[in-house]
Enzyme design. Sequence first.
Site, short mmCIF file in Angstrom:
data_model
loop_
_atom_site.label_atom_id
_atom_site.label_comp_id
_atom_site.label_asym_id
_atom_site.label_seq_id
_atom_site.Cartn_x
_atom_site.Cartn_y
_atom_site.Cartn_z
N LYS A 6 0.81 -1.21 0.00
CA LYS A 6 0.00 0.00 0.00
C LYS A 6 0.85 1.26 0.00
O LYS A 6 0.45 2.28 -0.57
CB LYS A 6 -0.95 0.02 1.21
CG LYS A 6 -2.10 -0.94 1.09
CD LYS A 6 -3.21 -0.57 2.07
CE LYS A 6 -4.36 -1.56 1.97
NZ LYS A 6 -5.41 -1.30 2.97
N LYS A 52 -12.05 -2.82 -6.04
CA LYS A 52 -12.72 -1.54 -6.27
C LYS A 52 -11.74 -0.50 -6.79
O LYS A 52 -12.15 0.55 -7.27
CB LYS A 52 -13.44 -1.06 -5.02
CG LYS A 52 -12.60 -0.93 -3.79
CD LYS A 52 -13.52 -0.70 -2.58
CE LYS A 52 -12.93 -1.27 -1.31
NZ LYS A 52 -13.92 -1.55 -0.29
N LYS A 107 -7.07 -9.80 -8.97
CA LYS A 107 -8.23 -9.93 -8.09
C LYS A 107 -9.28 -8.87 -8.40
O LYS A 107 -8.92 -7.74 -8.74
CB LYS A 107 -7.77 -9.73 -6.63
CG LYS A 107 -8.09 -10.91 -5.72
CD LYS A 107 -7.55 -10.67 -4.34
CE LYS A 107 -8.70 -10.54 -3.36
NZ LYS A 107 -8.26 -10.52 -1.96
#
Length: 344
Positions: free
Chosen positions: A123, A209, A206
Site C-alpha cells: 500500500k 474496487k 483480483k
Amino acid sequence: MASTTKEVSAQPTNRIFSGVQPTGNLHLGNYLGAIRNWVTLQADYECIYCMVDLHAITLFQDPVELTASTREVTASLLASGIDPKTSIVFNQSQVHAHAELAWIFNCVARMGWLNRMTQFKEKAGKNRENASVGLYAYPNLMAADILAYKASHVPVGADQKQHLELTRDIAQAFNSAYDVDCFPMTEPLIFGEGTRVMSLRDGSKKMSKSEPSEMSRIILTDGPDEIAKKIRKAKTDPLPLTASPEELEERPEAKNLLGIFAALSNAPVAEIHQRYDGAEFSQFKKDLIELAVAELSPITTEMQRLLADTAYVDSVLRDGADKAAEIATPIVKEVQDIVGFLRP
Ligand code: TRP
C-alpha cells in the site's frame, strides 16, 4: 510468576470479530469471499461486524464519501442477510475502545514486526517516506479491534493472515510482559474454495474496487441489466470451455467465470467444470447471467430500499455501537488496570 497473575475476565470460545473498510461499494468478490460467509457464521457464533472507518482513513478519504460508504457497506451487509438482532453491526469510530487499545498496542508491538508486514509495503508503494503513520500502525489497530472483544475467531482471507498472526504475537507479548492471561490466541477461520474472485477484464488480477474499469466488477447495487451486461462483456478466449485443470490454469478468465458460477450455485468447482466441458462461452454466459441475476437481485433490491432509508441504517449502527461498547469497554478497563493506569 503465578503469584502476580491478576484475575481477568473470561475468554469466550465462540465469538467472531470481523471488519470491512467502508470505502466504495462492495463487489461480488467481497460478497462471495467474505460477506456470504459472515452470514453463515451467525448460526454458530456470536458475531461482531464492524465498518472500520478508522482503518479507512489510513489512506485519505473524502469526508462526504466516507460517510456515504459507511452507510452503503452497512446496507450491503444487512441486505446480504446479516441480522442486526443477532449480530452486532457498527462503525469503529463510535466505540472508543478501538483507538484506546490500539495506542497500548502501539507500545507493545515492535518496529521489527511491523516492518515485515507485506500489506504495508504494497500500500505504501515506492514512496514509503510519505505513507501515513496510521498506515504503518494499521495492524496494531486491527489487533485492537479483535482483542477489545477477546474474539476467539476471525474469518480471514489470505491477505489478512499475516495481520492475524501479528494479533497473536501482540496478545502473547502483552500477556507475558504483564504476566497475565488476559488475551486469547485468536484463531483464523479460513473458508474453502470459490472465494477468490478475479477481475472480469483480467483473470490474473483480483476483483477490486481500485481497478479503473467498472466493467471489471459486479457491485452489490447493480441491477439485472448491469449484471447481464458485465457478464456478457466479460473477457473470454476463443476456445470452448474445458474441465481440464491444467488447461484452466492457462486460461484464467475461463477459470474465473466457472469459479463464480460454482460459488453462486454453491456447487463444487469440479462439478461445474464437468458440466460445461466443451461448451461454448455464449451458452455458458447465458446460464451464468440467469444464475447471477437470480442470486444477486434480492440483495440489490433490498440494498436500494435500505439506501433510501438512512434513518434505519443509522439506527442499526447506533444500537450496534452501544452493544459493542458494552462488551469492549470493560475489557479495555481491565487492560488499563493491568497496565497500571490510575482510574481514580
Ligand atoms: N484489515 C481488514 C481488511 O482490510 C479489515 C479489518 C480491520 C479487519 N479490522 C479487522 C478484519 C479485524 C478482521 C478483523 O480487509
